[in-house]
Motif scaffolding. Structure first.
Motif, PDB file in Angstrom:
ATOM      1  N   MET A  39       0.835  -1.113  -0.117  1.00  0.00           N
ATOM      2  CA  MET A  39       0.031  -0.181   0.280  1.00  0.00           C
ATOM      3  C   MET A  39       0.839   1.320  -0.042  1.00  0.00           C
ATOM      4  O   MET A  39       0.831   2.157  -0.811  1.00  0.00           O
ATOM      5  CB  MET A  39      -0.805   0.071   1.390  1.00  0.00           C
ATOM      6  CG  MET A  39      -1.837   1.335   1.316  1.00  0.00           C
ATOM      7  SD  MET A  39      -2.829   1.507  -0.199  1.00  0.00           S
ATOM      8  CE  MET A  39      -3.931   0.113   0.137  1.00  0.00           C
ATOM      9  N   ARG A  40       2.101   1.185   0.690  1.00  0.00           N
ATOM     10  CA  ARG A  40       2.833   2.355   0.936  1.00  0.00           C
ATOM     11  C   ARG A  40       3.320   2.597  -0.489  1.00  0.00           C
ATOM     12  O   ARG A  40       3.471   3.885  -0.883  1.00  0.00           O
ATOM     13  CB  ARG A  40       3.805   2.234   1.874  1.00  0.00           C
ATOM     14  CG  ARG A  40       4.832   3.387   1.955  1.00  0.00           C
ATOM     15  CD  ARG A  40       5.942   3.003   3.141  1.00  0.00           C
ATOM     16  NE  ARG A  40       6.479   4.276   3.543  1.00  0.00           N
ATOM     17  CZ  ARG A  40       7.487   4.542   4.272  1.00  0.00           C
ATOM     18  NH1 ARG A  40       7.621   3.270   5.215  1.00  0.00           N
ATOM     19  NH2 ARG A  40       8.033   5.675   4.720  1.00  0.00           N
ATOM     20  N   ILE A  41       3.863   1.657  -1.104  1.00  0.00           N
ATOM     21  CA  ILE A  41       4.561   1.732  -2.494  1.00  0.00           C
ATOM     22  C   ILE A  41       3.459   2.275  -3.633  1.00  0.00           C
ATOM     23  O   ILE A  41       3.805   3.343  -4.282  1.00  0.00           O
ATOM     24  CB  ILE A  41       5.062   0.518  -3.128  1.00  0.00           C
ATOM     25  CG1 ILE A  41       6.482   0.123  -1.951  1.00  0.00           C
ATOM     26  CG2 ILE A  41       5.462   0.736  -4.471  1.00  0.00           C
ATOM     27  CD1 ILE A  41       6.736  -1.281  -2.448  1.00  0.00           C
ATOM     28  N   ALA A  42       2.253   1.843  -3.452  1.00  0.00           N
ATOM     29  CA  ALA A  42       1.316   2.341  -4.359  1.00  0.00           C
ATOM     30  C   ALA A  42       0.931   3.707  -4.038  1.00  0.00           C
ATOM     31  O   ALA A  42       0.706   4.570  -4.827  1.00  0.00           O
ATOM     32  CB  ALA A  42      -0.056   1.472  -4.195  1.00  0.00           C
ATOM     33  N   LEU A  43       1.002   4.261  -2.856  1.00  0.00           N
ATOM     34  CA  LEU A  43       0.660   5.710  -2.450  1.00  0.00           C
ATOM     35  C   LEU A  43       1.678   6.677  -2.997  1.00  0.00           C
ATOM     36  O   LEU A  43       1.389   7.737  -3.738  1.00  0.00           O
ATOM     37  CB  LEU A  43       0.402   5.733  -1.013  1.00  0.00           C
ATOM     38  CG  LEU A  43      -0.662   5.392  -0.319  1.00  0.00           C
ATOM     39  CD1 LEU A  43      -0.679   5.204   1.155  1.00  0.00           C
ATOM     40  CD2 LEU A  43      -1.917   6.359  -0.681  1.00  0.00           C
ATOM     41  N   LEU A  44       2.905   6.078  -3.017  1.00  0.00           N
ATOM     42  CA  LEU A  44       4.042   6.933  -3.310  1.00  0.00           C
ATOM     43  C   LEU A  44       4.026   6.854  -4.818  1.00  0.00           C
ATOM     44  O   LEU A  44       4.349   7.892  -5.463  1.00  0.00           O
ATOM     45  CB  LEU A  44       5.347   6.100  -2.771  1.00  0.00           C
ATOM     46  CG  LEU A  44       5.756   6.189  -1.542  1.00  0.00           C
ATOM     47  CD1 LEU A  44       6.803   5.409  -1.119  1.00  0.00           C
ATOM     48  CD2 LEU A  44       5.984   7.763  -1.088  1.00  0.00           C
ATOM     49  N   VAL A  45       3.758   5.922  -5.673  1.00  0.00           N
ATOM     50  CA  VAL A  45       3.738   5.919  -7.027  1.00  0.00           C
ATOM     51  C   VAL A  45       2.702   6.726  -7.690  1.00  0.00           C
ATOM     52  O   VAL A  45       2.965   7.551  -8.527  1.00  0.00           O
ATOM     53  CB  VAL A  45       3.622   4.222  -7.489  1.00  0.00           C
ATOM     54  CG1 VAL A  45       3.495   4.437  -9.246  1.00  0.00           C
ATOM     55  CG2 VAL A  45       5.138   3.711  -7.116  1.00  0.00           C
ATOM     56  N   VAL A  46       1.489   6.577  -7.093  1.00  0.00           N
ATOM     57  CA  VAL A  46       0.333   7.413  -7.547  1.00  0.00           C
ATOM     58  C   VAL A  46       0.622   8.836  -7.383  1.00  0.00           C
ATOM     59  O   VAL A  46       0.284   9.691  -8.149  1.00  0.00           O
ATOM     60  CB  VAL A  46      -1.003   6.825  -7.029  1.00  0.00           C
ATOM     61  CG1 VAL A  46      -2.146   7.539  -7.291  1.00  0.00           C
ATOM     62  CG2 VAL A  46      -1.254   5.390  -7.392  1.00  0.00           C
ATOM     63  N   GLY A  47       0.912   9.085  -5.913  1.00  0.00           N
ATOM     64  CA  GLY A  47       1.235  10.511  -5.692  1.00  0.00           C
ATOM     65  C   GLY A  47       2.139  11.122  -6.419  1.00  0.00           C
ATOM     66  O   GLY A  47       2.005  12.362  -7.109  1.00  0.00           O
ATOM     67  N   ALA A  48       3.520  10.416  -6.677  1.00  0.00           N
ATOM     68  CA  ALA A  48       4.624  11.008  -7.270  1.00  0.00           C
ATOM     69  C   ALA A  48       4.185  11.423  -8.957  1.00  0.00           C
ATOM     70  O   ALA A  48       4.290  12.430  -9.564  1.00  0.00           O
ATOM     71  CB  ALA A  48       5.724  10.040  -7.316  1.00  0.00           C
TER      72      ALA A  48
END
Length: 251
Positions: free
Chosen positions: A1-10
């Motif tokens: 989930m953390r990686i998904a948030l970082l990728v989508v946000g970036a």
């Protein structure tokens, strides 16, 4: 989930930065960053945010965020389908007029996006010599001349007879573009005119909604947009379409 948030946000923040570099910085260009920064912040500070979301008030905040983002992206998906399908419809020959919606200038010349609209209009006008062109757009606060003036000059330099160019140079929105164009066409075609509406492909659906409410018989004709700019354009259009459907005058 953390990686998904970082990728989508970036990706959302990067999209806003790219759109700002390609054009002017405004609320529309900033929208992906507005959506992306909270996701990026949650991803960067994942453990403290998880602790916050575990508290009573934090749980409410968490579900507000989840619900808000889910609702927005559901509307975005639906709007994207409408935008993409509508821009694929070709107009029939034989129209009386081609309405070209204005957008930003570069000095006294059309921006690349506006030039693309005018080039598409020129192709149709060349194939339909009975049609006139209605170029629309007033002078923005940061523009040297009215958009319609720059558009008329562009068309004339590429061989279109000045007598076929009608100027609407008082408007500041899509709604006003089409209201004023309707008045101009009513004077020239008292019995009613069949029109082709030219704008950027991503903008056609909303522009056609406005035309429909105004009673204009307008077939859509879209100009291509750079694939790199489409995500930002679709996000902006989602908000603009929702606003227009709710308030009725966001153009």
């Amino acid at each position: 989930m953390r990686i998904a948030l970082l990728v989508v946000g970036a990706l959302l923040v990067a999209d806003a930065a790219f759109a700002a570099c390609a054009g002017s910085w405004n609320l529309g260009a900033a929208l992906p960053a507005i959506l992306g920064l909270p996701l990026l912040a949650i991803g960067l500070f994942y453990e403290p945010m998880q602790a916050l979301f575990a508290s009573g008030a934090g749980r409410v905040l968490k579900w507000l965020l989840v619900g808000g983002y889910a609702a927005f992206f559901a509307v975005f998906a639906a709007a994207s389908v409408c935008i993409a399908s509508y821009s694929a419809r070709p107009p029939q020959p034989g129209a009386d007029a081609v309405i070209v919606l204005g957008c930003a200038l570069r000095g006294r010349e059309p921006s690349p996006a506006l030039a693309a609209r005018l080039d598409v209009a020129l192709d149709y006008l060349a194939e339909n010599p009975q049609a006139v062109a209605v170029v629309t757009g007033g002078r923005g606060a940061d523009e040297e001349i009215a958009e319609a003036q720059a558009m008329a000059g562009y068309l004339a330099r590429r061989g279109l007879d000045r007598g076929r160019i009608l100027l609407e140079d008082r408007s500041a929105s899509t709604q006003e573009n089409l209201e004023n164009a309707r008045e101009i066409l009513a004077q020239r075609f008292p019995a009613g005119a069949r029109t082709v509406l030219v704008t950027s492909d991503y903008h056609l659906f909303r522009a056609s909604l406005v035309a429909l409410r105004l009673g204009l018989r307008a077939e859509p004709l879209g100009s291509p947009t750079s694939p790199w700019l489409l995500p930002n354009c679709y996000l902006r259009e989602t908000v603009a379409i929702a606003g227009y459907l709710v308030l009725g005058r966001l153009g």
